[in-house]
Motif scaffolding. Sequence first.
Motif, PDB file in Angstrom:
ATOM      1  N   SER A 162     -12.561  28.806  21.580  1.00  0.00           N
ATOM      2  CA  SER A 162     -13.700  29.550  22.070  1.00  0.00           C
ATOM      3  C   SER A 162     -14.477  28.650  23.015  1.00  0.00           C
ATOM      4  O   SER A 162     -14.610  27.449  22.768  1.00  0.00           O
ATOM      5  N   THR A 163     -14.970  29.205  24.113  1.00  0.00           N
ATOM      6  CA  THR A 163     -15.752  28.420  25.054  1.00  0.00           C
ATOM      7  C   THR A 163     -17.073  27.998  24.411  1.00  0.00           C
ATOM      8  O   THR A 163     -17.801  28.825  23.876  1.00  0.00           O
ATOM      9  N   ASN A 164     -17.340  26.692  24.435  1.00  0.00           N
ATOM     10  CA  ASN A 164     -18.554  26.159  23.811  1.00  0.00           C
ATOM     11  C   ASN A 164     -18.740  26.700  22.400  1.00  0.00           C
ATOM     12  O   ASN A 164     -19.724  27.405  22.108  1.00  0.00           O
ATOM     13  N   PRO A 165     -17.808  26.410  21.494  1.00  0.00           N
ATOM     14  CA  PRO A 165     -17.887  26.972  20.135  1.00  0.00           C
ATOM     15  C   PRO A 165     -19.168  26.568  19.423  1.00  0.00           C
ATOM     16  O   PRO A 165     -19.651  25.447  19.562  1.00  0.00           O
ATOM     17  N   LYS A 166     -19.694  27.515  18.646  1.00  0.00           N
ATOM     18  CA  LYS A 166     -20.905  27.246  17.870  1.00  0.00           C
ATOM     19  C   LYS A 166     -20.592  26.883  16.426  1.00  0.00           C
ATOM     20  O   LYS A 166     -21.467  26.431  15.679  1.00  0.00           O
ATOM     21  N   ALA A 167     -19.349  27.090  16.024  1.00  0.00           N
ATOM     22  CA  ALA A 167     -18.925  26.765  14.665  1.00  0.00           C
ATOM     23  C   ALA A 167     -17.402  26.670  14.636  1.00  0.00           C
ATOM     24  O   ALA A 167     -16.718  27.112  15.562  1.00  0.00           O
ATOM     25  N   LEU A 168     -16.896  26.084  13.570  1.00  0.00           N
ATOM     26  CA  LEU A 168     -15.452  25.943  13.358  1.00  0.00           C
ATOM     27  C   LEU A 168     -15.101  26.507  11.998  1.00  0.00           C
ATOM     28  O   LEU A 168     -15.776  26.223  11.003  1.00  0.00           O
ATOM     29  N   LEU A 169     -14.042  27.320  11.941  1.00  0.00           N
ATOM     30  CA  LEU A 169     -13.563  27.886  10.682  1.00  0.00           C
ATOM     31  C   LEU A 169     -12.190  27.323  10.359  1.00  0.00           C
ATOM     32  O   LEU A 169     -11.266  27.390  11.171  1.00  0.00           O
ATOM     33  N   ILE A 170     -12.042  26.744   9.163  1.00  0.00           N
ATOM     34  CA  ILE A 170     -10.753  26.269   8.672  1.00  0.00           C
ATOM     35  C   ILE A 170     -10.169  27.375   7.797  1.00  0.00           C
ATOM     36  O   ILE A 170     -10.768  27.766   6.785  1.00  0.00           O
ATOM     37  N   ALA A 171      -9.008  27.912   8.177  1.00  0.00           N
ATOM     38  CA  ALA A 171      -8.418  29.052   7.470  1.00  0.00           C
ATOM     39  C   ALA A 171      -7.308  28.589   6.527  1.00  0.00           C
ATOM     40  O   ALA A 171      -6.407  27.850   6.934  1.00  0.00           O
ATOM     41  N   VAL A 172      -7.378  29.045   5.278  1.00  0.00           N
ATOM     42  CA  VAL A 172      -6.406  28.657   4.250  1.00  0.00           C
ATOM     43  C   VAL A 172      -5.737  29.932   3.715  1.00  0.00           C
ATOM     44  O   VAL A 172      -6.380  30.753   3.050  1.00  0.00           O
ATOM     45  N   HIS A 173      -4.453  30.101   4.009  1.00  0.00           N
ATOM     46  CA  HIS A 173      -3.766  31.344   3.636  1.00  0.00           C
ATOM     47  C   HIS A 173      -3.333  31.339   2.168  1.00  0.00           C
ATOM     48  O   HIS A 173      -3.462  30.359   1.439  1.00  0.00           O
ATOM     49  N   GLY A 174      -2.759  32.465   1.745  1.00  0.00           N
ATOM     50  CA  GLY A 174      -2.391  32.653   0.356  1.00  0.00           C
ATOM     51  C   GLY A 174      -0.933  32.350   0.049  1.00  0.00           C
ATOM     52  O   GLY A 174      -0.179  31.843   0.884  1.00  0.00           O
ATOM     53  N   PHE A 175      -0.534  32.697  -1.160  1.00  0.00           N
ATOM     54  CA  PHE A 175       0.804  32.428  -1.679  1.00  0.00           C
ATOM     55  C   PHE A 175       1.839  33.302  -0.981  1.00  0.00           C
ATOM     56  O   PHE A 175       1.608  34.484  -0.715  1.00  0.00           O
ATOM     57  N   ASN A 176       2.999  32.707  -0.687  1.00  0.00           N
ATOM     58  CA  ASN A 176       4.124  33.443  -0.102  1.00  0.00           C
ATOM     59  C   ASN A 176       3.742  34.173   1.181  1.00  0.00           C
ATOM     60  O   ASN A 176       4.173  35.317   1.402  1.00  0.00           O
ATOM     61  N   GLU A 177       2.940  33.539   2.023  1.00  0.00           N
ATOM     62  CA  GLU A 177       2.607  34.154   3.303  1.00  0.00           C
ATOM     63  C   GLU A 177       2.408  33.059   4.350  1.00  0.00           C
ATOM     64  O   GLU A 177       2.730  31.895   4.122  1.00  0.00           O
ATOM     65  N   HIS A 178       1.848  33.440   5.491  1.00  0.00           N
ATOM     66  CA  HIS A 178       1.676  32.484   6.582  1.00  0.00           C
ATOM     67  C   HIS A 178       0.583  32.981   7.510  1.00  0.00           C
ATOM     68  O   HIS A 178       0.185  34.163   7.460  1.00  0.00           O
ATOM     69  N   ILE A 179       0.090  32.118   8.384  1.00  0.00           N
ATOM     70  CA  ILE A 179      -1.064  32.444   9.216  1.00  0.00           C
ATOM     71  C   ILE A 179      -0.758  33.491  10.274  1.00  0.00           C
ATOM     72  O   ILE A 179      -1.676  34.138  10.788  1.00  0.00           O
ATOM     73  N   GLY A 180       0.519  33.706  10.588  1.00  0.00           N
ATOM     74  CA  GLY A 180       0.874  34.704  11.583  1.00  0.00           C
ATOM     75  C   GLY A 180       0.517  36.121  11.182  1.00  0.00           C
ATOM     76  O   GLY A 180       0.472  37.022  12.034  1.00  0.00           O
ATOM     77  N   ARG A 181       0.237  36.338   9.903  1.00  0.00           N
ATOM     78  CA  ARG A 181      -0.103  37.677   9.420  1.00  0.00           C
ATOM     79  C   ARG A 181      -1.568  38.038   9.676  1.00  0.00           C
ATOM     80  O   ARG A 181      -1.983  39.164   9.413  1.00  0.00           O
ATOM     81  N   PHE A 182      -2.357  37.103  10.185  1.00  0.00           N
ATOM     82  CA  PHE A 182      -3.795  37.351  10.340  1.00  0.00           C
ATOM     83  C   PHE A 182      -4.288  37.056  11.754  1.00  0.00           C
ATOM     84  O   PHE A 182      -5.453  36.730  11.950  1.00  0.00           O
ATOM     85  N   THR A 183      -3.391  37.204  12.727  1.00  0.00           N
ATOM     86  CA  THR A 183      -3.758  36.928  14.113  1.00  0.00           C
ATOM     87  C   THR A 183      -4.952  37.769  14.547  1.00  0.00           C
ATOM     88  O   THR A 183      -5.902  37.268  15.157  1.00  0.00           O
ATOM     89  N   HIS A 184      -4.911  39.059  14.243  1.00  0.00           N
ATOM     90  CA  HIS A 184      -5.996  39.960  14.650  1.00  0.00           C
ATOM     91  C   HIS A 184      -7.330  39.552  14.048  1.00  0.00           C
ATOM     92  O   HIS A 184      -8.384  39.651  14.687  1.00  0.00           O
ATOM     93  N   PHE A 185      -7.285  39.078  12.821  1.00  0.00           N
ATOM     94  CA  PHE A 185      -8.510  38.717  12.101  1.00  0.00           C
ATOM     95  C   PHE A 185      -9.104  37.429  12.655  1.00  0.00           C
ATOM     96  O   PHE A 185     -10.298  37.352  12.947  1.00  0.00           O
ATOM     97  N   HIS A 186      -8.275  36.417  12.822  1.00  0.00           N
ATOM     98  CA  HIS A 186      -8.763  35.126  13.325  1.00  0.00           C
ATOM     99  C   HIS A 186      -9.258  35.233  14.760  1.00  0.00           C
ATOM    100  O   HIS A 186     -10.231  34.568  15.142  1.00  0.00           O
ATOM    101  N   ALA A 187      -8.611  36.062  15.557  1.00  0.00           N
ATOM    102  CA  ALA A 187      -9.016  36.210  16.955  1.00  0.00           C
ATOM    103  C   ALA A 187     -10.430  36.762  17.070  1.00  0.00           C
ATOM    104  O   ALA A 187     -11.165  36.424  18.006  1.00  0.00           O
ATOM    105  N   SER A 188     -10.838  37.595  16.119  1.00  0.00           N
ATOM    106  CA  SER A 188     -12.168  38.198  16.180  1.00  0.00           C
ATOM    107  C   SER A 188     -13.263  37.143  16.034  1.00  0.00           C
ATOM    108  O   SER A 188     -14.361  37.300  16.588  1.00  0.00           O
ATOM    109  N   PHE A 189     -12.988  36.064  15.318  1.00  0.00           N
ATOM    110  CA  PHE A 189     -13.968  34.986  15.172  1.00  0.00           C
ATOM    111  C   PHE A 189     -14.125  34.238  16.495  1.00  0.00           C
ATOM    112  O   PHE A 189     -15.257  33.958  16.927  1.00  0.00           O
TER     113      PHE A 189
END
Length: 328
Positions: A27-54
């Motif tokens: 994000s240009t000039n970010p105001k915060a940083l979010l560290i994302a921790v996914h769940g069991f038997n999955e991966h971060i590719g399943r939440f692209t739409h969600f993370h992009a909104s931040f």
Amino acid sequence: MTSSTPYTESYIVGPQNTQFYTRTYLSTNPKALLIAVHGFNEHIGRFTHFHASFAQRGIAVFAFDQRGFGLTAQKKENGGGKKYAQTSWREQLEDIEWAVKEGRRVEGCGDVPVFMMGNSMGGALTLAFSTRTHPAWPHPSTETVSLLSGAIVSSPFIVLTQPANRLQQWIGTKLALVAPRVIIPAVVKGSDLSHDPKVGEAYTNDPLIRQVGSLRGVADMLGGGEQLLENDYKNWPKGLPLLLIHGTDDRVTSYKATQSFYDNVVADDKKLSLYEGAYHEIQNEPDGVKEKMAEECITWIEARLSGASSAPATAGTNAKATTPVSKL
């Protein structure tokens, strides 16, 4: 990163020379940083739409496939899939501590407030991250936990909706001591994740997901969740804001356990948000529900930026809220 790809990706060497697959939503000039921790038997590719909104709202996101899962597990240097699900809470908490420090290396994020968000297994690990700083656990350090300005936990794996048989759990815990890497079936039904059938179908057919777990990993999830509820909640840093989110029709993890954690934990700023009728993955629910959750999380973070961990009561301090999900 292109207009159609809202993130950059790379492999970064972490603890035990593990090469972690990572995504950074800039994000240009970010105001915060979010560290994302996914769940069991999955991966971060399943939440692209969600993370992009931040990122679209000025909150950069650093996400990684955990040890033993997703593209991290598939990396040739990590065993090429042969070590799938072979992990433990001790290793995972060390990995998350690494991720917090690595995330702060993201351009423009060295001095911005850091938040953590975990889902399901990742939710329980996010709770454990801030409560297991005693000498028996080498990771995380109190210094790293103090870098956090808040934690968001969704559908945490504290207790299963249908708890495991106590005898079987006891046997599994003992076996995990002598054969921690043995793989056992660990099935999560895709249809239990979301009311959107496409989400379940995609999960079931995902080549990066295998319905198994290691004895050590499963034992740590079951035992660690119970320990959070029975004792570790007492160790929560009183000044660390906490947002707990859960669906009341979650078929995987118990929202009542999340409510009990909320009732017991002592925090100056805590909120429990229940989504009436929602399943396990609220960030993948249809009919505008995932958008509601994203908005809630983003505005919760924004309310805590100016005053660090001293947000006003109007922002949700020590509050319970139920969001009706009438279309589910």
